[in-house]
Structures are given as C-alpha cells and as structure tokens.
Design a protein around this motif. Structure first.
Motif, short mmCIF file in Angstrom:
data_model
loop_
_atom_site.label_atom_id
_atom_site.label_comp_id
_atom_site.label_asym_id
_atom_site.label_seq_id
_atom_site.Cartn_x
_atom_site.Cartn_y
_atom_site.Cartn_z
N ILE A 125 0.84 -1.21 0.00
CA ILE A 125 0.00 0.00 0.00
C ILE A 125 0.87 1.26 0.00
O ILE A 125 0.62 2.21 -0.76
N ALA A 126 1.92 1.26 0.84
CA ALA A 126 2.78 2.45 0.93
C ALA A 126 3.42 2.75 -0.43
O ALA A 126 3.47 3.90 -0.86
N LYS A 127 3.88 1.70 -1.12
CA LYS A 127 4.56 1.92 -2.41
C LYS A 127 3.55 2.39 -3.47
O LYS A 127 3.86 3.24 -4.31
N ILE A 128 2.33 1.82 -3.42
CA ILE A 128 1.30 2.24 -4.38
C ILE A 128 0.99 3.73 -4.20
O ILE A 128 0.90 4.48 -5.17
N LYS A 129 0.89 4.15 -2.93
CA LYS A 129 0.61 5.58 -2.67
C LYS A 129 1.78 6.45 -3.10
O LYS A 129 1.61 7.46 -3.75
N GLU A 130 3.00 6.01 -2.73
CA GLU A 130 4.20 6.81 -3.01
C GLU A 130 4.40 7.02 -4.52
O GLU A 130 4.79 8.09 -4.95
N THR A 131 4.10 5.98 -5.31
CA THR A 131 4.40 6.05 -6.75
C THR A 131 3.16 6.41 -7.57
O THR A 131 3.23 6.51 -8.78
N ASP A 132 2.00 6.54 -6.89
CA ASP A 132 0.74 6.82 -7.57
C ASP A 132 0.49 5.75 -8.65
O ASP A 132 0.17 6.06 -9.80
N ALA A 133 0.66 4.50 -8.24
CA ALA A 133 0.60 3.38 -9.21
C ALA A 133 -0.80 3.17 -9.76
O ALA A 133 -1.80 3.43 -9.10
#
Ligand code: HCB
Length: 202
Positions: free
Chosen positions: A125-133
């Motif tokens: 979840i954190a990476k999805i938010k950080e990268t706007d995936a």
C-alpha cells in the motif's frame, strides 16, 4: 539450457544463453529455456526426486541466466505512462518468477517498482501511494501464502484505492477462478501473459 538448469550447471546455462542469444529474443530465451528448466526442477522436487539444496542451486543457475540477459531485453519504444508495483506476498520467499515479470513489464514500457519478496501488505500500500501506481502485481507461490493476495486487495479497498489500482495476481497456485473469487482484475500464467494483460487493462 533447460537440462543445464536441472543439473545446476551454471557454466552450461551461461554457455547455452550465449549460444541462443544470437538467434532468439531475450524474453523467448527466458520463458522457453530458463523458466522451462525451473518448472522441470519443480516437477522433480514435487515427485521427491530432488531435494531443497538442489532446488536452491538450480534457482541460482536460473538467476545467473536471467542476469546475463538483462541488457538484451528490447528497449521500450515509448515513455512509461503507467506505473506498476510488483511484489511477492508476506511469508513467501519465492521471487524468481516475480522478478522475470518485473523485467518483462519494464522492457515493455511500464514504470515498474519491484518491492521484493516476503512483503507485508502495508508495504504494498505504501509503495502504491508513493508512486501513484495504476496497477499492482501480487505474486504468491504457495497455497499457504495465496491468501496474501486477497489481503492486499482488501487493504486497497479499505484505503479507498481499489477503483484506481488494477490488480494482477500470479504464481503457480493462482488461477483464473481464484483471481475472480478474490476480486482481482486478472490472473497471468507467465510473464508474457502479464505484459499482455497489463497492456489490455492500462
Ligand atoms: Co519452493 N516451493 N519452497 N523454493 N519452490 C514450491 C513453490 C512448491 C510448489 C514445491 C512443492 O513442494 N511442490 C512448494 C509450495 C507448496 C505449496 O503450495 N504449499 C514450495 C515450498 C513448500 C517451499 C518451502 C516452504 C520449502 C521448505 O523450506 N521446506 C520454502 C519456502 C519458504 C517461504 O517462502 N517461507 C521454499 C523455498 C524455495 C527456494 C528458496 C529453494 C526456491 C526459491 C528461490 C527464489 O525464488 N529466489 C524455491 C523454488 C525455486 C521452488 C520451485 C521449485 C520453483 C519456483 C520457480 O521459481 N519457478 C517451486 C515448484 C513449482 O513452482 N512448481 C517450489 C520458475 C518461475 C519462472 O515460475 O511460477 O515462479 P513462477 O513464475 C511465473 C508465473 O507463475 C507468473 O509468471 C512467472 C514467469 O513466467 N507469475 C506472475 C509469478 N508471479 C507473478 C506475478 C504477477 O503479477 C504476474 C504473473
């Protein structure tokens, strides 16, 4: 190449890669040579004909072959417009297939953030938010860790991100019907299919 993987002969794997690279494209060599060998190792392991140390050495030989081919992957013709986070669920250390999928997605023009293996839901979840995936690829290789794919989807729903992020699941125990059951957007059987499905969905 496949035989060299089964017999864990890294030098022979590299020699076979060298021979094949003049005639075949890198994705073809990976899917039909290296991955085919690793699948054979899996079958022999399942039948009790091979033991875990052998599987680990075969995995190393396979990884050496994939590393050798990284620079041969075709360049993406267009700049990345879609962002994909790809990882293996918590409790699961299998990452060979997931890494192949990441490499193939990357060379097909996607911006890929590979978050590794044994990855907690919160890190997805954190990476999805950080990268706007726009998409997440979730790999699980064991029946005991498959549930982790569902947990990532549930977390996306809780975070209000599910409408924005497409979900692809993969790994040997995953199937189309499992993907449907947990509400994923697609299941990909191999890296080529992963690229095609990502292109369809994004
Ligand atoms: Co492992 N292991 N293993 N293992 N392992 C499996 C997965 C079993 C099925 C073997 C068996 O017992 N029959 C089994 C799981 C049984 C189950 O379902 N419950 C198993 C087990 C039990 C274990 C341990 C628990 C063994 C132990 O310690 N007693 C342990 C796991 C510990 C843990 O995770 N907590 C373990 C360890 C290992 C290693 C370390 C020796 C090694 C992994 C090395 C690594 O990945 N860095 C390993 C390996 C190599 C395997 C087998 C033999 C091959 C997996 C593989 O790399 N295949 C596997 C047997 C099998 O799968 N038949 C066995 C080749 C790749 C190219 O295929 O399916 O991973 P792939 O990926 C494809 C495809 O699925 C798809 O595209 C990829 C490319 O074509 N795909 C995606 C994958 N992810 C995707 C994500 C997407 O978004 C889209 C598509």
């Amino acid at each position: 190449m496949s035989d060299a993987i089964v017999s864990c002969k890294k030098d022979q794997v590299l020699a076979a890669v060298e021979k094949a690279r003049g005639e075949l494209e890198a994705p073809d060599i990976i899917e039909n040579g290296l991955a085919a060998g690793m699948n054979e190792v899996g079958t022999l392991f399942e039948r009790g004909k091979l033991f875990l140390p052998h599987v680990m050495m075969a995995a190393e030989a396979m990884q050496a072959g994939v590393d050798e081919l990284k620079d041969d992957m075709p360049e993406a013709s267009e700049k990345a417009v879609s962002v994909i986070v790809n990882g293996t669920v918590e409790g699961d250390v299998h990452d060979i297939g997931k890494s192949i999928v990441s490499t193939m997605l990357q060379t097909s023009g996607f911006e890929v953030h590979d978050i590794g293996r044994d990855t907690p839901v919160a890190d997805f979840i954190a990476k999805i938010k950080e990268t706007d995936a726009n998409m997440v690829g979730i790999s699980a290789l064991m029946t005991t860790t498959l549930q982790g794919q569902k947990e990532v989807i549930e977390a996306l729903e809780e975070e209000g991100l599910r409408d924005k992020v497409k979900v692809m699941v993969g790994g040997a125990p995953a199937t189309n019907s499992w993907a449907k059951k947990i509400g994923a957007d697609c299941y990909a059987e191999n890296a080529t299919e992963a690229v095609n499905k990502a292109k369809e969905l994004l």
